[in-house]
Design an enzyme around this catalytic site. Structure first.
Site, PDB file in Angstrom:
ATOM      1  N   GLN A 128       1.054  -1.581  -0.130  1.00 29.55           N
ATOM      2  CA  GLN A 128      -0.202  -0.300   0.376  1.00 29.55           C
ATOM      3  C   GLN A 128       0.575   1.482   0.397  1.00 29.55           C
ATOM      4  O   GLN A 128       2.113   1.208   0.461  1.00 29.55           O
ATOM      5  CB  GLN A 128      -1.067   0.250   1.120  1.00 29.55           C
ATOM      6  CG  GLN A 128      -0.703  -0.332   2.552  1.00 29.55           C
ATOM      7  CD  GLN A 128      -1.522  -0.695   3.563  1.00 29.55           C
ATOM      8  OE1 GLN A 128      -2.456  -0.556   3.129  1.00 29.55           O
ATOM      9  NE2 GLN A 128      -1.620   0.278   5.074  1.00 29.55           N
ATOM     10  N   ASP A 278       1.708  -2.899 -17.780  1.00 29.12           N
ATOM     11  CA  ASP A 278       0.422  -2.625 -17.315  1.00 29.12           C
ATOM     12  C   ASP A 278      -0.035  -0.935 -16.974  1.00 29.12           C
ATOM     13  O   ASP A 278      -0.136  -0.778 -16.244  1.00 29.12           O
ATOM     14  CB  ASP A 278       0.076  -2.914 -15.947  1.00 29.12           C
ATOM     15  CG  ASP A 278      -0.970  -3.622 -15.253  1.00 29.12           C
ATOM     16  OD1 ASP A 278      -1.935  -3.296 -15.801  1.00 29.12           O
ATOM     17  OD2 ASP A 278       0.083  -3.039 -13.835  1.00 29.12           O
TER      18      ASP A 278
END
Length: 550
Positions: A128, A278
């Protein structure tokens, strides 16, 4: 005990997935008949189930799903499209654990980090991101890996190896595929993503490519605050790339953003060969002055010089709509097996080229082309390089983003100046084109010089009665193949019926447990029958294609 429960959970998902594949292949499971629309709708539901299952299984399987989306030779196009949109979003772990990881990784350097925001900017399966400041006043973001992830990854990857070994031993599923090699590659890629030092190197290299381009921004790496489990980057805020309303309110031209994004990606492919693999909208943002910002460099692609040269040859053949030359180049690149009959493949390639490359070009030509490519390789003797799939997927993503920003967006028009270097072989100049022409002229002259000798040999063999003429009738071959498959299918159906009847009779006897023997014997027979049905339906679809009788 927890390891055993984890393994059972994974195996349950694998067996359920295989059962779904078998069920969906049966015509009698479709109410009203298996129409293409019903098959597509059911495939979409199954793909959504698989995506949700991978999310529940956790970090390693989320990444595995993203890698699996680069293998359209294994899964149908609908499954691939759903997995390609797999973006992990999981609850954040406690802020106390964030501080613990920082202290363990940075040690005394942790004192340089101040104003660490306890609320993360985003949370994913691997890590995160938290905003912070350094004592120097530099605004940064810290990507912090989830605690205990390494142990969980290794356990899941061990079970993946077991599943791959079982699939490889199956006579049908293992044919033409190397499941253990795929599992080893998956293990290598996933363990590498756990080392944020690799991502830091990728980010630095990617930023170096665009230092002279003011329209592209990549956050710089703060090496002093980066370790194996912590990555520190400059904080570059921006507007999400597909938020058209916010861009207009900020005074940014959405059409210009679409062109900048497409041009930057084409530059990555053609000029550098190192590209962001990506580029979904979550990893792209737009600065207040209209510059495009790239985020997240854990998944990057690299085109080797050999593959780039081969792509140049493929582009030239595709531009000339020469399906035979394109198939030859694909065989030379190892994309298509050299032992197969290329006639049906050449026909499919010709149809794909005529549909995708015939003006006027549709706004989603890349999306259609990649869809056709995925349909072409599924169940066929193709082995597309993973990098090529990432290229098609990224181009398709940029095309979708461009259409959302500008309905008149055309990737083909933007691509022309970037494809010209590929049209001249490896992009090193016009000499390559003349060299290629010279090579073809030389090959043609050699064949012409050998023509009298070959003609004389053929006449001599004809006089001696040694010349054999082989005539191949495509329709007769297809009919014979259908008859053979039908006979094998009938035989397997009879055998399955006999085994089912035996299991029922034994199950009603005084020793019902013996019914497991014929039931177990029916499993491999049923799998073989299932594969036979898939082959028969695939051949039927090929014959229904336009031009299949030519």
């Amino acid at each position: 005990m927890s390891r055993m429960l984890r393994g059972l959970r994974i195996w349950r998902a694998v067996l359920t997935f295989l059962l779904f594949l078998w069920w969906d292949s049966q015509a009698w499971t479709y109410r009203g008949g298996p129409t293409p629309e019903r098959r597509a709708a059911r495939q979409q539901r199954r793909a959504r189930w698989l995506t949700a299952e991978l999310l529940q299984l956790g970090s390693a399987f989320i990444k595995f799903g993203q890698l699996l989306s680069a293998r359209p030779d294994i899964l149908p196009a609908g499954w691939v499209a759903e997995l390609a949109s797999l973006q992990d979003s999981v609850p954040a772990f406690p802020f106390e654990q964030v501080q613990t990881v920082l202290e363990e990784e940075l040690g005394p350097r942790c004192a340089e980090v101040i104003d660490l925001d306890p609320v993360p900017l985003g949370a994913a399966s691997l890590a995160q991101v938290h905003r912070a400041s350094l004592r120097s006043g530099r605004q940064v973001v810290l990507k912090i890996q989830r605690p205990g992830l390494d142990t969980l990854f290794r356990l899941d990857l061990e079970v993946m190896q077991q599943v791959a070994a079982v699939l490889q031993r199956h006579p049908s599923w293992g044919r033409g595929r190397d499941w253990p090699a795929m599992a080893r590659e998956c293990r290598r890629v996933l363990l590498r993503e756990l080392d944020f030092r690799v991502e830091a190197q990728y980010a630095a290299r990617f930023r170096q490519q665009f230092l002279d381009d003011e329209r592209i921004r990549i956050p710089a790496v703060i090496w002093e605050q980066s370790t194996r489990r912590v990555l520190c980057l400059d904080y570059l805020p921006g507007i999400k790339v597909n938020d058209r309303e916010a861009l207009v309110e900020a005074g940014v031209d959405p059409s210009a953003v679409a062109e900048i994004g497409a041009a930057s990606y084409l530059k990555q492919l053609v000029r550098f060969g190192f590209f962001h693999a990506d580029p979904h909208p979550g990893n792209l943002a737009v600065a207040s002055d209209g510059a495009l910002i790239y985020y997240d460099f854990g998944m990057m692609g690299l085109l080797s010089d050999g593959l780039r040269r081969r792509l140049g040859s493929m582009v030239r053949a595709a531009a000339a709509r020469d399906s035979a030359a394109l198939v030859d180049e694909m065989q030379a690149a190892g994309v298509i097996s050299k032992e197969i009959d290329v006639g049906p493949v050449r026909r499919l390639v010709r149809l794909m080229l005529n549909e995708a490359l015939t003006p006027p070009f549709s706004s989603n030509v890349i999306d259609k082309l990649s869809g056709d490519l995925y349909d072409l390789v599924y169940g066929q003797p193709f082995r597309l390089p993973v990098e090529l799939i990432f290229v098609m997927r990224a181009l398709s993503t940029f095309e979708g983003v461009g259409r959302s920003l500008d309905p008149a967006f055309s990737l083909v028009g933007i691509a022309k100046p970037y494809l010209l270097p590929l049209m001249t072989s490896s992009g090193s100049g016009s000499n390559d084109l003349f060299n290629e022409l010279g090579r073809q002229v030389g090959a043609l002259s050699s064949r012409a010089a050998a023509l009298p000798r070959r003609l004389d040999e053929s006449l001599e063999r004809l006089e001696q009665g040694d010349l054999q003429l082989q005539v191949r009738l495509g329709e007769s071959d297809r009919q014979f193949r259908r008859m053979t498959l039908a006979q094998q299918s009938i035989g397997q159906s009879v055998l399955l019926g006999c085994l089912a009847l035996s299991a029922a009779i034994v199950g009603a006897s005084v020793r019902p447990l013996w019914a497991l023997l014929p039931a177990a014997a029916a499993v491999p027979v049923g799998m073989g029958w299932f594969q036979m049905q898939v082959r028969m339906r695939r051949d039927q679809r090929l014959e229904q294609l336009p031009g299949s009788n030519r």
